[in-house]
Design an enzyme around this catalytic site. Structure first.
Site, PDB file in Angstrom:
ATOM      1  N   HIS A   1       0.839  -1.204   0.000  1.00 16.55           N
ATOM      2  CA  HIS A   1       0.000   0.000   0.000  1.00 16.55           C
ATOM      3  C   HIS A   1       0.877   1.259   0.000  1.00 16.55           C
ATOM      4  CE1 HIS A   1      -3.604   2.382   1.499  1.00 16.55           C
ATOM      5  NE2 HIS A   1      -2.616   3.145   1.943  1.00 16.55           N
ATOM      6  N   GLU A   2       1.877   1.276   0.899  1.00 17.34           N
ATOM      7  CA  GLU A   2       2.740   2.462   0.996  1.00 17.34           C
ATOM      8  C   GLU A   2       3.627   2.601  -0.245  1.00 17.34           C
ATOM      9  OE1 GLU A   2       1.920   4.500   3.180  1.00 17.34           O
ATOM     10  OE2 GLU A   2       0.748   3.134   4.411  1.00 17.34           O
TER      11      GLU A   2
ATOM     12  N   HIS B   1       1.609   4.276  -2.875  1.00 14.32           N
ATOM     13  CA  HIS B   1       1.589   5.736  -2.676  1.00 14.32           C
ATOM     14  C   HIS B   1       2.889   6.332  -3.152  1.00 14.32           C
ATOM     15  CE1 HIS B   1      -2.034   6.413  -0.486  1.00 14.32           C
ATOM     16  NE2 HIS B   1      -1.694   5.736   0.583  1.00 14.32           N
TER      17      HIS B   1
ATOM     18  N   GLU C   1      -6.234   6.540  -1.770  1.00 16.12           N
ATOM     19  CA  GLU C   1      -6.137   5.423  -0.828  1.00 16.12           C
ATOM     20  C   GLU C   1      -6.641   4.122  -1.460  1.00 16.12           C
ATOM     21  OE1 GLU C   1      -4.529   5.338   1.907  1.00 16.12           O
ATOM     22  OE2 GLU C   1      -4.086   7.470   1.889  1.00 16.12           O
TER      23      GLU C   1
ATOM     24  N   ASP D   1      -4.708   0.705  -1.875  1.00 19.48           N
ATOM     25  CA  ASP D   1      -5.238  -0.572  -1.376  1.00 19.48           C
ATOM     26  C   ASP D   1      -5.171  -1.651  -2.458  1.00 19.48           C
ATOM     27  OD1 ASP D   1      -5.793   0.227   1.189  1.00 19.48           O
ATOM     28  OD2 ASP D   1      -7.941   0.527   0.881  1.00 19.48           O
TER      29      ASP D   1
ATOM     30  N   HIS E   1      -9.669   7.528   3.531  1.00 18.63           N
ATOM     31  CA  HIS E   1      -9.716   6.074   3.415  1.00 18.63           C
ATOM     32  C   HIS E   1     -11.160   5.602   3.304  1.00 18.63           C
ATOM     33  CE1 HIS E   1      -5.914   6.875   5.579  1.00 18.63           C
ATOM     34  NE2 HIS E   1      -5.453   5.871   4.856  1.00 18.63           N
TER      35      HIS E   1
ATOM     36  N   ARG F   1     -12.853  -1.678   2.464  1.00 17.32           N
ATOM     37  CA  ARG F   1     -11.456  -2.036   2.185  1.00 17.32           C
ATOM     38  C   ARG F   1     -11.316  -3.543   2.118  1.00 17.32           C
ATOM     39  NH1 ARG F   1      -7.452   1.838   5.581  1.00 17.32           N
ATOM     40  NH2 ARG F   1      -6.172   1.571   3.745  1.00 17.32           N
TER      41      ARG F   1
HETATM   42 ZN   LIG Z   1      -2.547   5.170   2.415  1.00 18.70          ZN
END
Ligand SMILES: [Zn+2]
Length: 211
Positions: free
Chosen positions: A68-69, A72, A140, A144, A205, A211
């Site tokens: 996930h990071e 980003h 976000e 995900d 989020h 999610r």
């Molecule tokens: Zn995030």
């Protein structure tokens, strides 16, 4: 104190060694200004990670968070820095605001990002029968989806050159099922209706069940 700390840094160069979060925090961050990913020690524990968990669960937990990071964030290829989400791409590899993609890439990206936006805008949080705002949660949601895909592929790669462990006693689930079960588990939680409404109106989020 926290606000004062932020204000004091205005007009100063970015301090790349500064810790943006305490070690006990159960969270993870990508910081575009410094182009760094931060995993405080607090998140390296169950349900996200445990050294005795089957690998499938760790990949479905902390593995997804790492992916996930990364989504980003950045991927440094030949000193170029590819950022994948809708804000990351606005910053270069030093964290300065500089869009470095060519226009054709931006057009293609926007096209695919719109797809994610429409998908999430069609989701309804059952608890309050309210629709997700696909636009404000776009970055976000991209992270995900990217994170889950990367972690699953990474797990399958790991599995391809390690023996598949025995099933857990009393748990009649495959390793793939454990991967997704733990992914679901990290977003397991309860909130009251007011909090659910607040979250849908203000959070970047999507709420846990989505999610
Ligand atoms: Zn995030």
């Amino acid at each position: 104190m926290y606000q004062k700390d932020i204000l004091e840094r205005i007009r100063h160069p970015v301090d790349r060694d500064r810790w943006v979060a305490g070690a006990a925090l159960v969270n993870a961050f990508y910081s575009p200004n410094t182009n760094e990913i931060i995993f405080p020690a607090g998140i390296l524990q169950p349900v996200f990670y445990n050294k005795h968990f089957p690998r499938s669960m760790n990949y479905g937990g902390i593995g997804v968070v790492i992916g996930h990071e990364i989504t980003h964030g950045s991927d440094k290829i030949k000193n170029k820095c590819a950022k994948f989400d809708d804000r990351g791409r606005l910053y270069d590899n030093k964290g300065n605001i500089r869009q470095w993609w060519d226009n054709a890439t931006v057009v293609k990206f926007e096209e695919k990002a719109k797809c994610i936006e429409d998908q999430y805008s069609s989701y309804v949080l059952d608890q309050i029968s309210m629709r997700i705002n696909g636009r404000s949660t776009k970055g976000e949601n991209i992270a995900d989806n990217g994170g889950l895909k990367q972690a699953y592929r990474a797990y399958k790669k790991y599995e391809s050159f390690h023996p598949i462990p025995q099933q857990l006693p009393g748990v009649n689930l495959t390793q793939d099922q454990l991967f997704f079960l733990n992914y679901a588990q990290i977003w397991c939680g309860v909130m009251n209706d007011k909090e659910a409404v607040r979250k849908l109106r203000t959070s970047e989020h999507s709420p846990g069940p989505i999610r």
